[in-house]
Design an enzyme around this catalytic site. Structure first.
Site, PDB file in Angstrom:
ATOM      1  N   GLU A  26       0.833  -1.210   0.000  1.00 19.53           N
ATOM      2  CA  GLU A  26       0.000   0.000   0.000  1.00 19.53           C
ATOM      3  C   GLU A  26       0.868   1.261   0.000  1.00 19.53           C
ATOM      4  O   GLU A  26       2.092   1.189   0.168  1.00 19.53           O
ATOM      5  CB  GLU A  26      -0.918   0.001   1.218  1.00 19.53           C
ATOM      6  N   LYS A  91      -5.465  10.751   0.633  1.00 20.57           N
ATOM      7  CA  LYS A  91      -5.539   9.431   1.262  1.00 20.57           C
ATOM      8  C   LYS A  91      -6.813   8.781   0.738  1.00 20.57           C
ATOM      9  O   LYS A  91      -7.917   9.235   1.018  1.00 20.57           O
ATOM     10  CB  LYS A  91      -5.591   9.594   2.790  1.00 20.57           C
ATOM     11  N   VAL A 111      -5.163   0.406   3.345  1.00 18.45           N
ATOM     12  CA  VAL A 111      -5.265  -1.056   3.316  1.00 18.45           C
ATOM     13  C   VAL A 111      -6.528  -1.464   2.553  1.00 18.45           C
ATOM     14  O   VAL A 111      -6.491  -2.347   1.685  1.00 18.45           O
ATOM     15  CB  VAL A 111      -5.281  -1.626   4.754  1.00 18.45           C
ATOM     16  N   ASP A 145     -15.492   5.919  15.166  1.00 26.20           N
ATOM     17  CA  ASP A 145     -14.511   5.902  14.088  1.00 26.20           C
ATOM     18  C   ASP A 145     -14.006   4.475  13.903  1.00 26.20           C
ATOM     19  O   ASP A 145     -13.194   3.982  14.690  1.00 26.20           O
ATOM     20  CB  ASP A 145     -13.370   6.872  14.438  1.00 26.20           C
ATOM     21  N   SER A 147     -12.360   1.939  10.965  1.00 25.04           N
ATOM     22  CA  SER A 147     -11.710   1.966   9.649  1.00 25.04           C
ATOM     23  C   SER A 147     -12.445   1.114   8.614  1.00 25.04           C
ATOM     24  O   SER A 147     -12.930   0.018   8.925  1.00 25.04           O
ATOM     25  CB  SER A 147     -10.279   1.450   9.786  1.00 25.04           C
ATOM     26  N   ALA A 148     -12.469   1.605   7.373  1.00 23.41           N
ATOM     27  CA  ALA A 148     -13.004   0.823   6.255  1.00 23.41           C
ATOM     28  C   ALA A 148     -12.113  -0.390   5.958  1.00 23.41           C
ATOM     29  O   ALA A 148     -12.492  -1.266   5.177  1.00 23.41           O
ATOM     30  CB  ALA A 148     -13.139   1.701   5.010  1.00 23.41           C
ATOM     31  N   ASP A 149     -10.937  -0.455   6.604  1.00 15.88           N
ATOM     32  CA  ASP A 149     -10.100  -1.657   6.460  1.00 15.88           C
ATOM     33  C   ASP A 149     -10.881  -2.892   6.928  1.00 15.88           C
ATOM     34  O   ASP A 149     -10.739  -3.982   6.365  1.00 15.88           O
ATOM     35  CB  ASP A 149      -8.820  -1.542   7.295  1.00 15.88           C
ATOM     36  N   LYS A 166      -2.856  -1.255  14.408  1.00 18.04           N
ATOM     37  CA  LYS A 166      -2.054  -0.222  15.062  1.00 18.04           C
ATOM     38  C   LYS A 166      -2.486  -0.051  16.521  1.00 18.04           C
ATOM     39  O   LYS A 166      -3.676   0.021  16.821  1.00 18.04           O
ATOM     40  CB  LYS A 166      -2.164   1.090  14.282  1.00 18.04           C
TER      41      LYS A 166
HETATM   42  N1  PSU Z   1       0.420   0.682   8.474  1.00 18.22           N
HETATM   43  C1  PSU Z   1       1.437   1.503   8.846  1.00 18.22           C
HETATM   44  N2  PSU Z   1       1.260   2.844   8.664  1.00 18.22           N
HETATM   45  C2  PSU Z   1       0.096   3.378   8.124  1.00 18.22           C
HETATM   46  C3  PSU Z   1      -0.960   2.508   7.744  1.00 18.22           C
HETATM   47  C4  PSU Z   1      -0.735   1.158   7.940  1.00 18.22           C
HETATM   48  O1  PSU Z   1       2.483   1.043   9.327  1.00 18.22           O
HETATM   49  O2  PSU Z   1       0.008   4.595   7.962  1.00 18.22           O
HETATM   50  C5  PSU Z   1      -2.247   3.085   7.129  1.00 18.22           C
HETATM   51  C6  PSU Z   1      -2.961   2.049   6.276  1.00 18.22           C
HETATM   52  O3  PSU Z   1      -3.060   2.555   4.956  1.00 18.22           O
HETATM   53  C7  PSU Z   1      -4.333   1.897   6.888  1.00 18.22           C
HETATM   54  C8  PSU Z   1      -4.541   3.257   7.460  1.00 18.22           C
HETATM   55  O4  PSU Z   1      -5.301   1.534   5.952  1.00 18.22           O
HETATM   56  O5  PSU Z   1      -3.258   3.522   8.050  1.00 18.22           O
HETATM   57  C9  PSU Z   1      -5.704   3.295   8.430  1.00 18.22           C
HETATM   58  O6  PSU Z   1      -6.277   4.559   8.395  1.00 18.22           O
HETATM   59  P1  PSU Z   1      -7.723   4.801   9.042  1.00 18.22           P
HETATM   60  O7  PSU Z   1      -7.547   4.481  10.507  1.00 18.22           O
HETATM   61  O8  PSU Z   1      -8.011   6.281   8.802  1.00 18.22           O
HETATM   62  O9  PSU Z   1      -8.678   3.911   8.338  1.00 18.22           O
HETATM   63 MN    MN Z   2     -11.225   6.463  10.543  1.00 17.88          MN
END
Ligand code: PSU
Ligand code: MN
Length: 313
Positions: A26, A91, A111, A145, A147-149, A166
């Site tokens: 990604e 993003k 992701v 909140d 994630s769409a992941d 994370k």
């Molecule tokens: N893994 C990392 N660093 C990142 C991410 C993943 O080590 O920055 C990113 C990925 O692209 C993941 C995103 O999809 O963080 C999640 O963002 P959000 O919580 O806004 O969905």
């Molecule tokens: Mn989010």
């Protein structure tokens, strides 16, 4: 299902046609997860680790309104520098994809969006740092909140090799959500969920596999029986690269307070927290992040290679 907006690089297309191992990567981690030039070096190191494992890397991004699978060195440079002639690199997650394509935008894929692109191109294995998930509750009440992941993992048949989710997130709620969505979490050489910068502690994985072949066997059976969801392959950061859990915990706590104080919301929360934790740990979290993502790329390469020896639908 080929469509005009999907552009697969010739080396990736050739590898897929001949049944060779391919691993997707990604780009949100590059454009929004780390700063220049460390992000570029990390992206290159990931591609190298995949090649060293005998597979072909396919880094995904949205460039000038096309979904690109497999990038040239100049494309990586453009994404790593964060801005180019088109403005700030966006993003792009699932909800953003249609607009980015229609408007000819350039963006880094999360992701979720990377899983989608990988599946469209016929790629089954993808490496990243850590997936997104359910954020922790804030001072003002429960966080909505999510994630769409998680949505992508529930619906797109791609294996995501990562160091868990994370640790800035509510990991307990993220694990429960994955279970509800029917997404297996395979612990690669571990019984517990890795917590990104550290090897983790008390959240169990669904199953443990100690080698890439056993993981490939589960992936082949998961999709072979007709399931269409994704799989999390949770790969802990190597022991020698692990960050100090106490230092990380303190940095996350101060980061969450800073998010509230600064009124950061939505897609900016994760990049804000990652940058805060890097500063608050004097760069230790960044070193760990680089190490774990390169390690995940190597592991994904080995799993993709093992998967070429298995039947896939
Ligand atoms: N893994 C990392 N660093 C990142 C991410 C993943 O080590 O920055 C990113 C990925 O692209 C993941 C995103 O999809 O963080 C999640 O963002 P959000 O919580 O806004 O969905
Ligand atoms: Mn989010």
């Amino acid at each position: 299902m080929a469509h005009s907006k999907l552009v697969v690089a010739s080396d990736v297309a050739a590898a897929l046609t001949s049944g060779r191992a391919v691993v997707a990567l990604e780009t949100t981690i590059i454009s929004h997860g780390m700063s220049y030039p460390r992000n570029l070096e990390t992206a290159q190191a990931c591609e190298m680790a995949i090649r060293d494992a005998g597979a072909v890397p396919a880094t995904v991004a949205i460039l000038d309104g096309n979904i690109r699978v497999g990038l040239a060195a100049t494309d990586l440079e453009r994404l790593a520098s964060g801005t180019d002639h088109t403005g700030r690199i966006a993003k792009v997650s699932l909800r953003d994809l249609g607009a980015a394509l229609a408007q000819g935008k350039t963006g880094a894929t999360t992701v979720a969006a990377t899983m989608f692109a990988a599946a469209q191109a016929g790629i089954r294995v993808f490496a990243t740092g850590g997936i997104g998930g359910a954020h922790r509750s804030g001072q003002t009440g429960p966080s909505h909140d999510i994630s769409a992941d998680l949505t992508a993992l529930a619906t797109i048949p791609v294996a995501v090799v990562c160091s868990g989710a994370k640790a800035i997130l509510d990991l307990d709620r993220t694990v429960e959500a994955l279970e509800t969505l029917g997404v297996p979490v395979i612990g690669q050489g571990t019984d517990v969920l890795p917590e990104f910068w550290t090897r983790g502690g008390d959240l169990p994985v669904s199953f443990r596999c100690d080698d890439p072949a056993s993981t490939a066997a589960i992936l082949s059976a998961h999709w072979g029986c007709g399931l269409t969801s994704g799989v999390v392959v949770a790969n802990p950061i190597p022991m020698s690269d692990e960050a100090d859990p106490a230092v990380i915990t303190a940095a996350i706590e101060s980061g969450l307070a800073a998010v509230t104080a600064a009124g950061v919301t939505g897609r900016d929360v994760t990049p804000f927290l990652l940058a805060h934790v890097a500063l608050a740990t004097d760069g230790a979290s960044l070193e760990a992040n680089v190490a774990l993502v390169v390690h995940n790329a190597a592991t994904a390469g080995a799993i993709a290679l093992a998967l070429t020896k298995r039947a896939l639908p």
